[in-house]
Scaffold this active site. Structure first.
Site, PDB file in Angstrom:
ATOM      1  N   HIS A  38       0.825  -1.205   0.000  1.00  0.00           N
ATOM      2  CA  HIS A  38       0.000   0.000   0.000  1.00  0.00           C
ATOM      3  C   HIS A  38       0.868   1.268   0.000  1.00  0.00           C
ATOM      4  O   HIS A  38       1.042   1.908   1.034  1.00  0.00           O
ATOM      5  CB  HIS A  38      -0.958  -0.019   1.190  1.00  0.00           C
ATOM      6  CG  HIS A  38      -2.128  -0.919   0.963  1.00  0.00           C
ATOM      7  ND1 HIS A  38      -2.879  -1.444   1.984  1.00  0.00           N
ATOM      8  CD2 HIS A  38      -2.686  -1.383  -0.179  1.00  0.00           C
ATOM      9  CE1 HIS A  38      -3.852  -2.191   1.469  1.00  0.00           C
ATOM     10  NE2 HIS A  38      -3.740  -2.176   0.163  1.00  0.00           N
ATOM     11  N   CYS A  79       3.305 -11.949   2.412  1.00  0.00           N
ATOM     12  CA  CYS A  79       4.304 -11.868   3.475  1.00  0.00           C
ATOM     13  C   CYS A  79       4.303 -13.176   4.271  1.00  0.00           C
ATOM     14  O   CYS A  79       3.233 -13.673   4.635  1.00  0.00           O
ATOM     15  CB  CYS A  79       3.954 -10.704   4.399  1.00  0.00           C
ATOM     16  SG  CYS A  79       4.985 -10.691   5.884  1.00  0.00           S
ATOM     17  N   GLU A  92      -5.829  -8.005   3.447  1.00  0.00           N
ATOM     18  CA  GLU A  92      -5.274  -9.079   4.284  1.00  0.00           C
ATOM     19  C   GLU A  92      -6.388  -9.855   4.980  1.00  0.00           C
ATOM     20  O   GLU A  92      -6.348 -11.084   5.070  1.00  0.00           O
ATOM     21  CB  GLU A  92      -4.305  -8.503   5.324  1.00  0.00           C
ATOM     22  CG  GLU A  92      -3.598  -9.622   6.076  1.00  0.00           C
ATOM     23  CD  GLU A  92      -2.820  -9.165   7.282  1.00  0.00           C
ATOM     24  OE1 GLU A  92      -2.822  -9.900   8.286  1.00  0.00           O
ATOM     25  OE2 GLU A  92      -2.201  -8.078   7.230  1.00  0.00           O
ATOM     26  N   THR A  94      -2.273  -8.802  10.722  1.00  0.00           N
ATOM     27  CA  THR A  94      -0.907  -8.601  11.244  1.00  0.00           C
ATOM     28  C   THR A  94      -0.558  -7.132  11.467  1.00  0.00           C
ATOM     29  O   THR A  94       0.488  -6.819  12.028  1.00  0.00           O
ATOM     30  CB  THR A  94       0.138  -9.198  10.274  1.00  0.00           C
ATOM     31  OG1 THR A  94       0.016  -8.531   9.014  1.00  0.00           O
ATOM     32  CG2 THR A  94      -0.039 -10.682  10.096  1.00  0.00           C
ATOM     33  N   CYS A 154       2.494  -8.554  13.487  1.00  0.00           N
ATOM     34  CA  CYS A 154       3.867  -8.852  13.070  1.00  0.00           C
ATOM     35  C   CYS A 154       4.880  -7.984  13.811  1.00  0.00           C
ATOM     36  O   CYS A 154       4.554  -6.927  14.343  1.00  0.00           O
ATOM     37  CB  CYS A 154       4.007  -8.715  11.557  1.00  0.00           C
ATOM     38  SG  CYS A 154       4.286  -7.038  11.005  1.00  0.00           S
ATOM     39  N   SER A 180      -3.114   2.256   4.014  1.00  0.00           N
ATOM     40  CA  SER A 180      -2.178   1.369   4.718  1.00  0.00           C
ATOM     41  C   SER A 180      -2.612   1.248   6.171  1.00  0.00           C
ATOM     42  O   SER A 180      -2.564   2.216   6.927  1.00  0.00           O
ATOM     43  CB  SER A 180      -0.762   1.950   4.632  1.00  0.00           C
ATOM     44  OG  SER A 180       0.044   1.437   5.664  1.00  0.00           O
ATOM     45  N   SER A 181      -3.033   0.053   6.552  1.00  0.00           N
ATOM     46  CA  SER A 181      -3.540  -0.172   7.915  1.00  0.00           C
ATOM     47  C   SER A 181      -2.475   0.160   8.951  1.00  0.00           C
ATOM     48  O   SER A 181      -2.728   0.865   9.919  1.00  0.00           O
ATOM     49  CB  SER A 181      -3.973  -1.631   8.053  1.00  0.00           C
ATOM     50  OG  SER A 181      -4.295  -1.917   9.385  1.00  0.00           O
ATOM     51  N   ASN A 182      -1.254  -0.336   8.745  1.00  0.00           N
ATOM     52  CA  ASN A 182      -0.246  -0.139   9.793  1.00  0.00           C
ATOM     53  C   ASN A 182       0.141   1.330   9.933  1.00  0.00           C
ATOM     54  O   ASN A 182       0.454   1.798  11.024  1.00  0.00           O
ATOM     55  CB  ASN A 182       0.965  -1.066   9.588  1.00  0.00           C
ATOM     56  CG  ASN A 182       1.896  -0.600   8.493  1.00  0.00           C
ATOM     57  OD1 ASN A 182       2.756   0.235   8.719  1.00  0.00           O
ATOM     58  ND2 ASN A 182       1.725  -1.139   7.295  1.00  0.00           N
ATOM     59  N   SER A 241       5.170   0.156   4.588  1.00  0.00           N
ATOM     60  CA  SER A 241       5.270   0.128   3.122  1.00  0.00           C
ATOM     61  C   SER A 241       5.771   1.468   2.549  1.00  0.00           C
ATOM     62  O   SER A 241       5.701   1.696   1.353  1.00  0.00           O
ATOM     63  CB  SER A 241       3.920  -0.256   2.503  1.00  0.00           C
ATOM     64  OG  SER A 241       2.858   0.399   3.151  1.00  0.00           O
TER      65      SER A 241
END
EC number: 1.17.7.4
Length: 317
Positions: free
Chosen positions: A47, A102, A132, A171, A201, A229-231, A274
């Site tokens: 992303h 991943c 995901e 994750t 993760c 982007s989730s993270n 990312s």
């Protein structure tokens, strides 16, 4: 004597690319070297628009679904993972495909399958519609994986048998939010089985810990990352919760809202998993153009994880 206002920049480490993203990008580049252009990629490989545009310039064609790909060109599945039906369809069409999922997401897929084989129904903690989550839920037949997004959802989830349940998580979630949901699951379903080791993760956890370390010192924070982007979005939330009242998600330096940064004395900079380092440097350079910057690196973990690319790309053509 500098006429620019002084600014202390707390640079979070770890930040930016993780091993899974690194591997996914490498897979696309190696596929282009091996098979030439065009190589098709189902869904954004990671992303980040800058990364995707760069690969598109090299000959990657990004599509949302497999039926947009011709049979005679290689296709790559994104780092987020795909439902089981996708590789099965590719095989039926005799396509050459490379799975860039991943390895830490694949680990969750394997876990879900193992629990299912043992007769357990799965509950997934994740965001509805995120690739995901779609990929993980798609490892098992319809109805075998139930999705919860909040502790409230736990109260309303309808399970087959409360004594035969397990949970997995996306994750890239917030470690703290997830802990609240897990607590709610365990309170309602005492017999629920969890992962041996957290599904979230290492890279997501490490980036959140670094943000927690710098947030209390910062008047503002910039998180370099994509809105999908989730993270990256979790880093903004974690920063705000850890004491930095103002956090901005920016894709690159052009997106910075300078008016909201007037009068600040300290700023934190981090990036989602990312986001490439070149975009982080661009943001730092933009700050240096406007402020007299003193940089302090705040390192909370050292990462030396590396994932191998699939064998089909390592073997000589």
């Amino acid at each position: 004597m500098s006429s620019k206002p002084p600014l202390t920049l707390y640079l979070a480490a770890p930040r930016g690319f993780c091993a899974g993203v690194d591997r996914a990008i490498k897979i696309v580049e190696m596929a282009l070297e091996k098979w030439g252009a065009p190589v098709y990629v189902r869904h954004e490989i990671v992303h980040n628009r800058f990364v995707v545009d760069g690969l598109r310039d090299k000959g990657a064609v990004f599509v949302e679904e497999l039926d947009e790909c011709p049979d005679d060109r290689p296709v790559i599945f994104s780092a987020h993972g795909v439902p089981k039906a996708i590789p099965a369809t590719a095989e039926r069409r005799n396509m050459v495909y490379v799975d860039a999922t991943c390895p830490l997401v694949s680990k969750v897929h394997i876990e879900a399958q193992r629990h299912s084989d043992a007769g357990l129904q799965m509950i997934m903690i994740g965001h509805a519609g995120h690739p995901e989550t779609v990929g993980t839920m798609g490892q098992l037949p319809e109805g075998e994986v139930l999705l919860v997004e909040t502790p409230d959802d736990v109260a309303h989830v309808n399970v087959r048998d409360p004594a035969k349940l397990a949970y997995v998580t996306q994750t890239t979630l917030s470690v703290d939010d997830t802990a609240d949901i897990v607590a709610a699951l365990k309170a309602r379903f005492p017999a629920i089985v969890g992962p041996h080791k957290e599904d979230i993760c290492y890279a997501t956890t490490n980036r959140q810990e670094a943000v927690k370390a710098i947030a209390p010192k910062c008047d503002a924070m910039l998180v370099v990352g994509a809105p999908n982007s989730s993270n990256s979005r979790r880093l903004v939330e974690v920063g705000a919760r850890a004491g930095c009242d103002y956090a901005q998600l920016v894709q690159r330096a052009d997106d910075i809202d300078w008016r909201s940064l007037e009068g600040i004395a300290s700023i934190g900079v981090t990036a989602g998993a990312s986001a490439p380092e070149v975009l982080i440097n661009e943001v730092i350079d933009a700050l240096k153009a406007r402020f007299d910057v003193t940089t302090e690196l705040v390192e909370t973990a050292i990462e030396n994880v590396e994932f191998k690319v699939p064998r089909v790309l390592r073997a000589h053509a």
